[in-house]
Design a protein around this motif. Structure first.
Motif, PDB file in Angstrom:
ATOM      1  N   UNK A   1      24.706   4.953  64.448  1.00  0.00           N
ATOM      2  CA  UNK A   1      26.063   4.540  64.092  1.00  0.00           C
ATOM      3  C   UNK A   1      27.006   4.647  65.293  1.00  0.00           C
ATOM      4  N   UNK A   2      26.896   5.748  66.034  1.00  0.00           N
ATOM      5  CA  UNK A   2      27.749   5.950  67.208  1.00  0.00           C
ATOM      6  C   UNK A   2      27.539   4.817  68.213  1.00  0.00           C
ATOM      7  N   UNK A   3      26.273   4.524  68.514  1.00  0.00           N
ATOM      8  CA  UNK A   3      25.990   3.466  69.485  1.00  0.00           C
ATOM      9  C   UNK A   3      26.380   2.090  68.945  1.00  0.00           C
ATOM     10  N   UNK A   4      26.191   1.883  67.641  1.00  0.00           N
ATOM     11  CA  UNK A   4      26.555   0.598  67.031  1.00  0.00           C
ATOM     12  C   UNK A   4      28.043   0.311  67.212  1.00  0.00           C
TER      13      UNK A   4
ATOM     14  N   UNK B   1      29.682  -2.447  69.667  1.00  0.00           N
ATOM     15  CA  UNK B   1      30.447  -3.545  69.082  1.00  0.00           C
ATOM     16  C   UNK B   1      31.895  -3.506  69.563  1.00  0.00           C
ATOM     17  N   UNK B   2      32.412  -2.304  69.906  1.00  0.00           N
ATOM     18  CA  UNK B   2      33.773  -2.240  70.440  1.00  0.00           C
ATOM     19  C   UNK B   2      33.821  -2.855  71.844  1.00  0.00           C
ATOM     20  N   UNK B   3      32.672  -2.883  72.533  1.00  0.00           N
ATOM     21  CA  UNK B   3      32.615  -3.509  73.860  1.00  0.00           C
ATOM     22  C   UNK B   3      32.144  -4.962  73.753  1.00  0.00           C
ATOM     23  N   UNK B   4      32.066  -5.459  72.486  1.00  0.00           N
ATOM     24  CA  UNK B   4      31.595  -6.823  72.217  1.00  0.00           C
ATOM     25  C   UNK B   4      30.166  -7.085  72.671  1.00  0.00           C
ATOM     26  N   UNK B   5      29.367  -6.061  72.774  1.00  0.00           N
ATOM     27  CA  UNK B   5      27.960  -6.260  73.142  1.00  0.00           C
ATOM     28  C   UNK B   5      27.125  -6.601  71.926  1.00  0.00           C
TER      29      UNK B   5
ATOM     30  N   UNK C   1      21.226  -5.020  66.317  1.00  0.00           N
ATOM     31  CA  UNK C   1      21.678  -5.630  67.565  1.00  0.00           C
ATOM     32  C   UNK C   1      21.053  -7.021  67.726  1.00  0.00           C
ATOM     33  N   UNK C   2      19.738  -7.103  67.554  1.00  0.00           N
ATOM     34  CA  UNK C   2      19.036  -8.344  67.855  1.00  0.00           C
ATOM     35  C   UNK C   2      18.941  -9.295  66.675  1.00  0.00           C
TER      36      UNK C   2
END
Lengths: 186, 189
Positions: free
Chosen positions: A51-54, A58-62, B23-24
């Motif tokens: 969740x943290x990485x998600x 997503x906040x960096x638009x990645x 992600x993918x």
């Protein structure tokens, strides 16, 4: 390409669940009996960490926010969960872990899957009768705690950064995972 | 030390897989595919189950109200099983197999039918275990379909995205699972 991804990610997921001992019904049942918190630590850490990485990515638009998929909240989610919980406690499997356990050679998992296929048929047959009942009373609809994809979903907390709130929740999950006692039963 | 941190290794591994999947492609979910397998089998016996009309909207529909739901999403999955969700779940079998092969500690034969906690309470009578496991599977998938997802889709993927449904689902699951596991497996005497 999507099929290749399905093979790679599905295999990785099965491998991870087996390595984490989530496909071991002894571990599941003893977690539910509050005797062995190994899997509880695994699950809480996995949710917090992903969740943290998600939300960071997503906040960096990645991460494309179109990939968020928030399910609808309705009364059947709790009642269905409670029905699932009975079988989860007695069998020691959930749908995903039964499939992985069958791959690892557990025979009771195969029987669980057969029961599951019948349970799903039973649901397909009764759905037409129950679909307008109280079981599908909405409880907020497709809603999340923090903002995910504002074009599609509502959020309970709107005026604070999603990364900040989701990050705090994620860190709390990971901290609980660290501080829960390790089980000594195998 | 190494043994104490095995939960961390498992959690990191699972977390990375859940993150990579969203992600993918999209969040991980499993229980829907039980419906797809049922539909594939059902379709063998009933040709009318799934209708396909290229010019209609939605393209796929079903005589069964559940399969017809969400613009025939399940009907479409049954007609075209070579899709992401179905292949993902089939591949999980391979993942479980590979992991068990790579593990130094092999699963014991008797653990492959009844886990230790079961044998401690009910003895070595494996038939009883198999009957109960069958019923357990029935309840788990019936409940998962009513809830619209299972441990993977609702609890893990849902709570990762802070979905309210994930929290509601987890509340329902543990409200029955914890007391039932404690009572059902309570040691004799």
């Amino acid at each position: 390409m999507t099929i290749l991804l399905a093979v790679l990610l599905g295999t990785a997921f099965g491998f991870a669940l087996e390595q984490a001992k989530a496909s071991n019904p002894n571990k599941i049942i003893n977690m539910l009996r509050l005797k062995d918190f190994h899997l509880m630590k695994v699950i809480l850490f996995a949710i917090g960490f992903s969740s943290l990485l998600l939300f960071l990515l997503s906040s960096m638009n990645w991460i494309d926010i179109g990939h968020f998929s928030i399910k609808i909240s309705y009364s059947g989610v709790i009642i269905g969960g409670a029905i699932l919980g009975i079988g989860f406690a007695v069998g020691g499997y959930c749908p995903g872990t039964s499939i992985v356990a069958a791959g690892a050679g557990r025979k009771d998992a195969l029987i669980f899957i057969l029961g599951g296929l019948l349970g799903a048929v039973a649901y397909m047959l009764v759905f037409g009768i129950i679909k307008d009942s109280f079981l599908f009373n909405k409880m907020g609809g497709a809603i999340s705690l923090v903002e995910t994809n504002p074009l599609k979903y509502e959020a309970l907390i709107n005026n604070v950064s999603a990364l900040f709130v989701a990050g705090i929740i994620a860190i709390v999950f990971m901290l609980i995972a660290f501080f829960l006692p390790s089980g000594n039963e195998n | 030390m190494n043994k104490d941190l095995s939960w961390l290794k498992g959690g990191l591994l699972l977390g990375i897989v859940f993150l990579t999947a969203i992600w993918m492609v999209k969040p991980i979910g499993v229980s829907t595919q039980f419906v797809i397998v049922d539909g594939i089998v059902w379709k063998i016996f009933s040709k009318e189950l799934i209708q396909h009309n290229q010019n209609a909207e939605p393209e796929y529909s079903s005589t069964n109200a559940y399969l017809n739901k969400n613009n025939g999403k399940y009907a479409s999955g049954i007609a075209n099983p070579v899709n992401y969700g179905f292949i993902f779940v089939l591949s999980m079998i391979l993942g479980g197999f590979l992991s068990s092969r790579f593990s130094k500690k092999k699963i014991q034969q008797k653990d492959k039918i009844s886990p230790k906690v079961w044998r401690d309470k009910f003895g070595e009578n494996h038939n009883k275990r198999l009957v109960y496991t069958f019923v357990a599977g029935f309840l788990v998938l019936f409940g998962a379909r009513l809830a619209g997802g299972c441990t993977s889709g609702h609890m893990m993927s849902g709570m990762m995205q802070t979905s309210v449904s994930g929290y509601l689902f987890a509340t329902g699951v543990f409200a029955t699972a914890i007391p039932i596991a404690i009572i059902f497996f309570k040691p004799k005497k």
